[in-house]
Design an enzyme around this catalytic site. Structure first.
Site, PDB file in Angstrom:
ATOM      1  N   GLU A 254      -5.862  47.097  61.831  1.00 53.70           N
ATOM      2  CA  GLU A 254      -5.003  46.267  61.000  1.00 53.70           C
ATOM      3  C   GLU A 254      -5.160  44.832  61.507  1.00 53.70           C
ATOM      4  O   GLU A 254      -4.829  44.538  62.652  1.00 53.70           O
ATOM      5  CB  GLU A 254      -3.544  46.712  61.105  1.00 53.70           C
ATOM      6  CG  GLU A 254      -3.319  48.109  60.574  1.00 53.70           C
ATOM      7  CD  GLU A 254      -1.902  48.616  60.799  1.00 53.70           C
ATOM      8  OE1 GLU A 254      -0.996  47.770  60.999  1.00 53.70           O
ATOM      9  OE2 GLU A 254      -1.704  49.844  60.778  1.00 53.70           O
TER      10      GLU A 254
ATOM     11  N   ASP B 149       8.216  39.419  63.858  1.00 55.93           N
ATOM     12  CA  ASP B 149       7.403  39.696  65.037  1.00 55.93           C
ATOM     13  C   ASP B 149       8.033  39.155  66.304  1.00 55.93           C
ATOM     14  O   ASP B 149       8.715  38.130  66.300  1.00 55.93           O
ATOM     15  CB  ASP B 149       6.005  39.102  64.852  1.00 55.93           C
ATOM     16  CG  ASP B 149       5.225  39.823  63.772  1.00 55.93           C
ATOM     17  OD1 ASP B 149       5.030  41.040  63.928  1.00 55.93           O
ATOM     18  OD2 ASP B 149       4.840  39.185  62.769  1.00 55.93           O
TER      19      ASP B 149
END
Length: 263
Positions: free
Chosen positions: A47, A58
């Site tokens: 990914e 994140d």
């Protein structure tokens, strides 16, 4: 030819290891050698993160990698060129993961066309609303042979999980915690309860567990409940420390898999 992601899940039912890393990190030209090293080391899928200036979901490790990649000159168009070079050398399934904003700036239809042409197999756009995907983009994905992976989390209702399951053609990304990304040494009891709950739903689609997979213990635990797991922050930490060293990457993958068939 069927999609490489569906081929992977049809031929491998357990222990799937998907590695996430940010395109253009640690250096703008490292995207291709990292992918090839991961493919050789035995990763099942990669990914590749599309750098974005405000990656709100994140943790600090991936945030810093985004910042460094953007400052190094990484752009969506360059990323797609790099993916094309990866695809020339390996058949590993490639997923692009990122926020909707850079994709919309590029143009969704143009992005899907160019991504497909480069050899991308699927997309994960966590902040794309399901209704918008169904109404505006599902057909664009389909005609370009791209699979869309939706995210679910411990707070996702069973109704929504079943709706996602019904429209999934590749895999579901099961976020292990309602928090930001980051490496953790073990799962908390409530996370195990969530994994148990997912398993009891008997979903038609395979799912991978992500967020907090950092070592052989967490990888093996995830694999007991899911088709496999996604490793991101701990791999980015490894690359930040050791660089793009194929031998080091092989050792990283081998360490993750040491307990895969253990207790």
């Amino acid at each position: 030819m069927s999609n490489r992601i569906t081929q992977l899940f049809e031929t491998k039912k357990e222990g799937i290891l998907s590695i996430f890393y940010t395109a253009g990190f640690p250096g703008v030209h490292d995207t291709v050698p990292l992918a090839l090293a991961l493919a050789r080391a035995g990763a099942d899928m990669i990914e590749v993160g599309i750098p974005f200036s405000d990656p709100i979901a994140d943790g600090p490790v991936i945030q810093q990698s985004n910042k460094q990649a953007i400052e190094g000159g990484m752009r969506v168009s360059l990323l797609l060129e790099q993916v094309a070079r990866i695809r020339e050398q390996t058949a590993i399934p490639i997923v692009l993961m990122g926020y909707l904003n850079p994709v919309l700036q590029y143009g969704m239809e143009r992005f899907c066309q160019d991504a497909s042409r480069a050899g991308v197999d699927g997309l994960i756009l966590p902040d794309m609303p399901m209704a918008e995907y169904l109404q505006r983009y599902r057909e664009v994905f389909r005609v370009n042979g791209l699979l869309n992976a939706f995210l679910i989390s411990p707070t996702t209702s069973e109704l929504r999980i079943r709706a996602i399951d019904s429209m999934t053609e590749g895999f579901i990304y099961a976020v292990s915690a309602s928090s930001t990304t980051g490496a953790r040494n073990q799962f908390a009891p409530e996370q195990i309860e969530y994994f148990e709950r997912l398993r009891l739903l008997n979903l038609a689609s395979p799912y991978l567990i992500g967020f907090g997979i950092s070592n052989a213990n967490t990888f093996a635990t995830a694999c007991r409940y899911a088709a496999g797991a996604i490793v991101g922050s701990s791999f980015i930490q490894h690359v930040a420390t050791h660089g793009v060293d194929p031998e080091g990457i092989q050792q990283f993958i081998d360490r993750l898999r040491t307990k895969e068939h253990g207790s």
